[in-house]
Design a protein around this motif. Structure first.
Motif, short mmCIF file in Angstrom:
data_model
loop_
_atom_site.label_atom_id
_atom_site.label_comp_id
_atom_site.label_asym_id
_atom_site.label_seq_id
_atom_site.Cartn_x
_atom_site.Cartn_y
_atom_site.Cartn_z
N LYS A 133 24.85 42.45 41.80
CA LYS A 133 25.36 42.64 40.44
C LYS A 133 25.34 44.12 40.03
O LYS A 133 25.06 44.47 38.89
N ALA A 134 25.64 44.99 40.98
CA ALA A 134 25.68 46.42 40.69
C ALA A 134 26.92 46.75 39.87
O ALA A 134 27.96 46.11 40.00
N THR A 135 26.80 47.75 39.01
CA THR A 135 27.93 48.18 38.19
C THR A 135 28.80 49.16 38.97
O THR A 135 28.36 49.75 39.97
N ASN A 136 30.03 49.36 38.49
CA ASN A 136 30.93 50.30 39.15
C ASN A 136 30.37 51.71 39.14
O ASN A 136 30.45 52.43 40.14
N SER A 137 29.82 52.13 37.98
CA SER A 137 29.31 53.50 37.87
C SER A 137 28.10 53.71 38.78
O SER A 137 27.94 54.79 39.37
#
Length: 354
Positions: free
Chosen positions: A202-206
């Motif tokens: 669930k890592a974010t794009n940034s």
């Protein structure tokens, strides 16, 4: 049709565009993809027209990674995320992703100095070939005859493009084919690792951009130090500040905007919509490359491009054949029912006339 998305807030480059309807969101992100990557490709080709630039492609790539890292960190600051350097995915994954990203972008940039740019773009369109090979060898996947036919047509198109380049390009170098092939294989691996990182952790794009590109920057810098190319690259860029630092800044900004727009489309509209947009963008890139930059042209480029398009359509059909077949079956039944109804109306009209 666009795939349905969630009703959560939709952030594009730190801006919440949830108030826009879905069509407007898709059109906005598509416009950003097309505009940014068309400029991105134009700047890349124009930069490597500078004499001697191909010798310092890795220094150029290092600056691109540095700017992407700064943009990723800046996005986290603007978004008010707590813990700028906190990460959900293990650092070992980002170290692997950084290495693959360095190989993908570095080799791709490097190949521009040896290949006709439209040929490089065509190679990028055919990354499904190493994806299939990797799926069979690494994951033991099984593919149907349509999948193999799609990859075969793409392989034929690559051969035709390469042979055409070798015949009409005075500076053709087979080394460029080897380089872009390596970038292609790394790019196929990047997609798998990125998808797994986003889904499993669930890592974010940034977060993904910040850590993969900052680690990649360190990799390239140490590589340039060990090869004694860091100082010469710095001196060369100092001699041509506009063509290197100036164009490089525009190159990185447009690349970052385009990357975020693509990730937005993948998340909210599905991979199919994103791939369709990026494929259309690549077609425009090839056309503009021939228009804006003087280069030999032959209609064999068109035939080879059509073969690539055919292979991509076959791949699309293979992935969605059940849905497509059901829709065509339903459409056929609907047409038959309308025809039967029309014949029945004609018979009734004949009876009434009698």
């Amino acid at each position: 049709m666009l795939e349905s998305g969630t009703q959560d807030s939709r952030i594009l480059l730190c801006l919440d565009i949830s108030r826009l309807n879905r069509v407007s969101q898709f059109l906005l992100s598509t416009a950003l993809v097309l505009a940014s990557f068309l400029i991105y490709g134009y700047i890349l080709e124009m930069t490597f027209h500078l004499e001697g630039m191909k010798e310092y492609s890795w220094y150029f790539t290092m600056l691109e990674f540095l700017q992407f890292s700064i943009f990723g960190l800046g996005e986290r600051v603007v978004s008010h995320r707590c813990g700028l350097l906190k990460h959900k995915a293990p650092m070992s994954i980002y170290m692997l992703l950084a290495a693959l990203t360095v190989a993908t972008i570095g080799l791709s940039n490097m190949s521009v100095g040896y290949l006709n740019y439209p040929t490089q773009v065509i190679f990028k369109c055919c990354k499904l070939i190493p994806v299939l090979i990797g799926g069979i060898v690494i994951q033991g996947k099984k593919y149907g005859i349509i999948d193999f036919l799609a990859r075969f047509t793409m392989s034929v198109s690559l051969i035709l493009f390469t042979l055409t380049d070798s015949e009409i390009q005075p500076n053709f170098n087979i080394y460029g084919v080897v380089i872009i092939s390596g970038a292609l294989c790394a790019d196929a691996a990047v997609g798998n690792v990125t998808e797994k990182t986003l889904n499993d952790h669930k890592a974010t794009n940034s977060e993904l951009i910040l850590f993969s590109y900052s680690i990649g920057f360190v990799y390239i810098m140490f590589g340039l130090l060990l090869s004694a190319q860091l100082a010469p690259g710095f001196m060369f860029f100092q001699q041509h500040p506009l063509e290197t630092y100036g164009y490089g800044a525009v190159f990185a900004i447009t690349g970052y905007v385009g990357l975020n727009a693509i990730l937005f489309q993948i998340k909210h509209f599905g991979v199919l919509a994103a791939v369709t947009v990026t494929t259309f963008r690549k077609m425009l890139t090839i056309i503009l490359s021939f228009i804006l930059f003087s280069k030999p042209f032959t209609f064999r480029y068109i035939w080879s491009g059509l073969i690539v398009l055919g292979g991509m359509l076959l791949n699309f059909y293979s992935k969605k054949k059940d849905i497509i077949n059901n829709k065509f079956s339903a459409l056929y039944k609907q047409m038959c029912q309308k025809k039967e109804a029309a014949l029945l109306d004609q018979q009734n009209d004949s009876i009434d006339h009698i």
